[in-house]
Design a protein around this motif. Sequence first.
Motif, PDB file in Angstrom:
ATOM      1  N   ALA A  44       0.842  -1.205   0.000  1.00 13.75           N
ATOM      2  CA  ALA A  44       0.000   0.000   0.000  1.00 13.75           C
ATOM      3  C   ALA A  44       0.873   1.250   0.000  1.00 13.75           C
ATOM      4  O   ALA A  44       2.006   1.242   0.475  1.00 13.75           O
ATOM      5  CB  ALA A  44      -0.910   0.007   1.221  1.00 13.75           C
ATOM      6  N   THR A  45       0.315   2.304  -0.534  1.00 17.32           N
ATOM      7  CA  THR A  45       0.919   3.624  -0.424  1.00 17.32           C
ATOM      8  C   THR A  45       0.082   4.384   0.599  1.00 17.32           C
ATOM      9  O   THR A  45      -1.074   4.701   0.334  1.00 17.32           O
ATOM     10  CB  THR A  45       0.897   4.356  -1.779  1.00 17.32           C
ATOM     11  N   LEU A  46       0.681   4.617   1.756  1.00 15.97           N
ATOM     12  CA  LEU A  46      -0.050   5.238   2.861  1.00 15.97           C
ATOM     13  C   LEU A  46       0.487   6.630   3.139  1.00 15.97           C
ATOM     14  O   LEU A  46       1.689   6.854   3.117  1.00 15.97           O
ATOM     15  CB  LEU A  46       0.081   4.386   4.128  1.00 15.97           C
ATOM     16  N   ALA A  47      -0.435   7.534   3.411  1.00 15.12           N
ATOM     17  CA  ALA A  47      -0.061   8.883   3.822  1.00 15.12           C
ATOM     18  C   ALA A  47      -0.944   9.276   4.995  1.00 15.12           C
ATOM     19  O   ALA A  47      -2.170   9.147   4.926  1.00 15.12           O
ATOM     20  CB  ALA A  47      -0.245   9.857   2.668  1.00 15.12           C
ATOM     21  N   TYR A  48      -0.317   9.712   6.070  1.00  9.94           N
ATOM     22  CA  TYR A  48      -1.043  10.141   7.253  1.00  9.94           C
ATOM     23  C   TYR A  48      -0.150  11.106   8.019  1.00  9.94           C
ATOM     24  O   TYR A  48       1.068  11.035   7.941  1.00  9.94           O
ATOM     25  CB  TYR A  48      -1.452   8.952   8.133  1.00  9.94           C
ATOM     26  N   PRO A  49      -0.763  12.003   8.751  1.00  6.53           N
ATOM     27  CA  PRO A  49       0.040  12.969   9.524  1.00  6.53           C
ATOM     28  C   PRO A  49       0.673  12.297  10.747  1.00  6.53           C
ATOM     29  O   PRO A  49       0.109  11.344  11.295  1.00  6.53           O
ATOM     30  CB  PRO A  49      -0.986  14.019   9.944  1.00  6.53           C
ATOM     31  N   PRO A  50       1.830  12.767  11.170  1.00  9.12           N
ATOM     32  CA  PRO A  50       2.464  12.208  12.375  1.00  9.12           C
ATOM     33  C   PRO A  50       1.556  12.285  13.604  1.00  9.12           C
ATOM     34  O   PRO A  50       1.639  11.447  14.493  1.00  9.12           O
ATOM     35  CB  PRO A  50       3.716  13.070  12.573  1.00  9.12           C
ATOM     36  N   LYS A  51       0.681  13.278  13.624  1.00 14.97           N
ATOM     37  CA  LYS A  51      -0.246  13.436  14.749  1.00 14.97           C
ATOM     38  C   LYS A  51      -1.164  12.210  14.888  1.00 14.97           C
ATOM     39  O   LYS A  51      -1.582  11.861  15.995  1.00 14.97           O
ATOM     40  CB  LYS A  51      -1.085  14.711  14.551  1.00 14.97           C
ATOM     41  N   ALA A  52      -1.459  11.545  13.767  1.00 12.73           N
ATOM     42  CA  ALA A  52      -2.312  10.349  13.817  1.00 12.73           C
ATOM     43  C   ALA A  52      -1.638   9.248  14.632  1.00 12.73           C
ATOM     44  O   ALA A  52      -2.294   8.551  15.411  1.00 12.73           O
ATOM     45  CB  ALA A  52      -2.635   9.856  12.407  1.00 12.73           C
ATOM     46  N   VAL A  53      -0.325   9.101  14.482  1.00 11.52           N
ATOM     47  CA  VAL A  53       0.411   8.110  15.273  1.00 11.52           C
ATOM     48  C   VAL A  53       0.391   8.519  16.742  1.00 11.52           C
ATOM     49  O   VAL A  53       0.208   7.676  17.621  1.00 11.52           O
ATOM     50  CB  VAL A  53       1.856   7.947  14.756  1.00 11.52           C
ATOM     51  N   ASP A  54       0.568   9.813  17.004  1.00 12.09           N
ATOM     52  CA  ASP A  54       0.510  10.303  18.385  1.00 12.09           C
ATOM     53  C   ASP A  54      -0.838   9.983  19.021  1.00 12.09           C
ATOM     54  O   ASP A  54      -0.904   9.610  20.198  1.00 12.09           O
ATOM     55  CB  ASP A  54       0.742  11.817  18.436  1.00 12.09           C
ATOM     56  N   ASN A  55      -1.916  10.109  18.252  1.00 16.31           N
ATOM     57  CA  ASN A  55      -3.258   9.800  18.770  1.00 16.31           C
ATOM     58  C   ASN A  55      -3.380   8.329  19.135  1.00 16.31           C
ATOM     59  O   ASN A  55      -3.981   7.984  20.152  1.00 16.31           O
ATOM     60  CB  ASN A  55      -4.332  10.188  17.756  1.00 16.31           C
ATOM     61  N   VAL A  56      -2.821   7.445  18.308  1.00 13.26           N
ATOM     62  CA  VAL A  56      -2.869   6.009  18.603  1.00 13.26           C
ATOM     63  C   VAL A  56      -2.046   5.712  19.855  1.00 13.26           C
ATOM     64  O   VAL A  56      -2.467   4.921  20.707  1.00 13.26           O
ATOM     65  CB  VAL A  56      -2.396   5.167  17.399  1.00 13.26           C
ATOM     66  N   VAL A  57      -0.878   6.347  19.989  1.00  9.50           N
ATOM     67  CA  VAL A  57      -0.057   6.168  21.193  1.00  9.50           C
ATOM     68  C   VAL A  57      -0.865   6.590  22.422  1.00  9.50           C
ATOM     69  O   VAL A  57      -0.877   5.888  23.444  1.00  9.50           O
ATOM     70  CB  VAL A  57       1.264   6.963  21.092  1.00  9.50           C
ATOM     71  N   GLN A  58      -1.575   7.707  22.331  1.00  6.13           N
ATOM     72  CA  GLN A  58      -2.392   8.175  23.453  1.00  6.13           C
ATOM     73  C   GLN A  58      -3.525   7.194  23.776  1.00  6.13           C
ATOM     74  O   GLN A  58      -3.848   6.977  24.945  1.00  6.13           O
ATOM     75  CB  GLN A  58      -2.957   9.571  23.173  1.00  6.13           C
ATOM     76  N   GLU A  59      -4.111   6.586  22.738  1.00  6.22           N
ATOM     77  CA  GLU A  59      -5.152   5.574  22.968  1.00  6.22           C
ATOM     78  C   GLU A  59      -4.590   4.386  23.737  1.00  6.22           C
ATOM     79  O   GLU A  59      -5.208   3.890  24.681  1.00  6.22           O
ATOM     80  CB  GLU A  59      -5.721   5.080  21.636  1.00  6.22           C
ATOM     81  N   VAL A  60      -3.405   3.924  23.318  1.00  4.26           N
ATOM     82  CA  VAL A  60      -2.784   2.782  23.986  1.00  4.26           C
ATOM     83  C   VAL A  60      -2.420   3.152  25.425  1.00  4.26           C
ATOM     84  O   VAL A  60      -2.630   2.351  26.350  1.00  4.26           O
ATOM     85  CB  VAL A  60      -1.542   2.281  23.201  1.00  4.26           C
ATOM     86  N   LEU A  61      -1.913   4.355  25.628  1.00  2.00           N
ATOM     87  CA  LEU A  61      -1.604   4.804  26.993  1.00  2.00           C
ATOM     88  C   LEU A  61      -2.864   4.841  27.853  1.00  2.00           C
ATOM     89  O   LEU A  61      -2.840   4.413  29.011  1.00  2.00           O
ATOM     90  CB  LEU A  61      -0.963   6.189  26.959  1.00  2.00           C
TER      91      LEU A  61
END
Length: 173
Positions: A44-61
């Motif tokens: 796949a060719t994926l594009a997403y903002p770095p903030k999206a990863v931060d949001n997932v990290v916050q969900e896991v936390l």
Amino acid sequence: RSLGDYEDMADLRTKLLSQLTEQRTKEAENKLHNEAIEALIEHATLAYPPKAVDNVVQEVLSDTKQQVAGAGYSLEDYLRLQGMTPESYASQLRPAAEKRLQGHLVLGELNKAEQVTVTPDENDAELEKLVQDSGGDDQAKSLRQFLGSAQGKLFIEQDLLTRKALARLREIV
């Protein structure tokens, strides 16, 4: 009989074999899902903002915080026992969070491509199943109230979409 609700040794063996078979089947399905999702991500060719990863990290936390609170600890105490700080733990979570986000994105695209949807009847049926499996009346009432809300219905819909996407992915593989 002293080991549990078993008629005899044959019943014990039968039930244990059934449990082990179910466990191994789930493990094999999870392995298949993970490998298939990895293959989708690779191609796949994926594009997403770095903030999206931060949001997932916050969900896991947040999930971790709830889990350790259930055991009577604060997240900070738990991390201290593990020899970590919240910052080091968050940075450790980042690669897995990125994979989780990528998996979510490719499954979403699979749903679009395969026209996988959830009907209101399926959503209602899942709500009823969850309420019935919840146990006592008070717990069932509060669960029905939460899952019957707009946010709860969205939660159920997302869960069903993920399960349907994984089922479709199994069919394709």
